[in-house]
Motif scaffolding. Structure first.
Motif: not given
Length: 390
Positions: A136-137, A156-157, A168-170, A186-187
């Motif tokens: 995570f960020c 953001i995961c 890939h960002l979620e 979702r990923f």
């Protein structure tokens, strides 16, 4: 007395000479300098010379450092030189400042070690995101559509492919386990089911174990693969089953694709259309192994081996969400070494219990027995007697 002991040869040479530096009427060695015609007072024009590395010199530097409210080396040195001239001034001042705990906490420096070897998962020719690392960020702030409503935190995961470094960002609303599970679903729907997921064992990842078991059951395609395989054996034209899907553009194959045999060693003229697609894909991964993988041989940083952090050492634990002065204190109680006998992770005892942290998140406090914190100024020839005895 200190000048006569540590600068004895220079002192004797200046007794009879009139060169610069000079000895004043009180018997003190002073700097000659070029400021004779300035408006400064006598002590600033001709500061007293202090020997390098002496306890009195370090005590005076520490006094002026506190007087300047823990200023930088240049500011402290400028203040000292209005009255004294320490030999090797900038290095002497920096040496004292680097041992100050308060100055270190304002601008801490993290520990470093030799860069480790790449794990096996980083060197395998796999499709994108088959082996994935996640973290995570944040937090980030976004404004609501409602006027005058305060900004809301979000995170953001981050998913990173071990083989290709694809990212890939979620977007997630918080750090809870349900939010992470939703981001992971979702990923997987976009990039396919990964074979292995790596994380830093954060709380939201650990709390997801039971839910991940159910998620694995939902996204498991083993039964689907077996059914399709049996249907391919019974069908006269199995290639008709392999229809073009969005997954071919996203991950290079269908989500339920079977493992293809190695056709890269065959003559391409003998292959049918689908086998040529597999041939090109397998040739790509061979080129990846030959051209890209060798670029990872070099260590771009952390090239030297350094001593492990000793047991019992006090450290600061880096926290990107807090200013350095609020980073928690901890004590190292165990070194965890890898296969190369290098400890890149330490076990810490903090105020709230024990935890593990990588050494690049630790800042070793300069707790040295020679630290000048409250050293009194020597008087009545004490320095002379001490150095004569030593």
């Amino acid at each position: 007395m200190i000048q006569r002991v540590h600068l004895a040869s220079d002192y004797k040479a200046l007794v009879t000479s009139k060169e610069m530096p000079f000895i004043d009427e009180d018997g003190l060695m002073r700097v000659g300098g070029r400021l004779e015609n300035s408006s400064l007072n006598f002590e600033s024009k001709h500061p007293i010379i202090l020997p390098k590395g002496h306890e009195l010199t370090e005590a005076l530097i520490d006094h002026f450092r506190r007087k300047m409210l823990h200023g930088g080396p240049q500011a402290v040195l400028a203040s000292i030189r209005l009255q004294y001239w320490p030999i090797g001034g900038r290095k002497a001042v920096a040496k004292v400042i680097n041992k100050c705990i308060r100055c270190f906490r304002v601008k801490p420096k993290t520990a470093e070690h030799l860069m480790g070897n790449l794990p096996a998962d980083r060197m395998q020719a796999n499709r994108a995101f088959l082996v994935t690392g996640m973290d995570f960020c944040g937090p980030f702030l976004y404004r609501s559509e409602v006027r005058n409503k305060p900004a809301i935190k979000c995170y953001i995961c981050l998913f990173v492919c071990f083989s290709t470094k694809a990212v890939h960002l979620e977007l997630v609303s918080d750090l809870s386990t349900p939010s992470f599970i939703a981001a992971l679903k979702r990923f997987i729907c976009t990039r396919g089911k990964p074979k292995t997921l790596w994380s830093d064992n954060a709380i939201n990842f650990v709390g997801a174990k039971n839910e991940l078991a159910e998620l694995k059951r939902l996204f498991s395609n083993d039964q689907n693969c077996q059914a399709i395989h049996q249907q391919c054996l019974d069908d006269e034209n199995p290639e008709d089953l392999d229809v073009l899907t969005p997954a071919h553009f996203l991950i290079g194959s269908a989500f339920t694709a079977l493992i293809e045999p190695d056709v890269s060693v065959l003559n391409i003229n003998r292959l049918d259309r689908w086998q040529r697609v597999c041939y090109m894909q397998q040739i790509f991964w061979k080129n990846w192994s030959a051209e890209y993988l060798t670029l990872l041989q070099q260590r771009s940083k952390w090239r030297s081996r350094k001593p492990d952090i000793e047991i019992g050492t006090m450290v600061l634990v880096k926290d990107e969400n807090l200013p350095p002065l609020k980073w928690p204190l901890a004590r190292v109680i165990e070194n965890i070494k890898g296969n190369d006998e290098v400890a890149r992770v330490d076990v810490l005892r903090t105020a709230s219990g024990t935890t593990r942290r990588a050494i690049n998140k630790l800042c070793v406090l300069p707790m040295d027995p020679d630290v000048v914190e409250s050293l009194p100024l020597p008087t009545e020839g004490g320095c002379l007697e001490k150095h004569q005895n030593s």
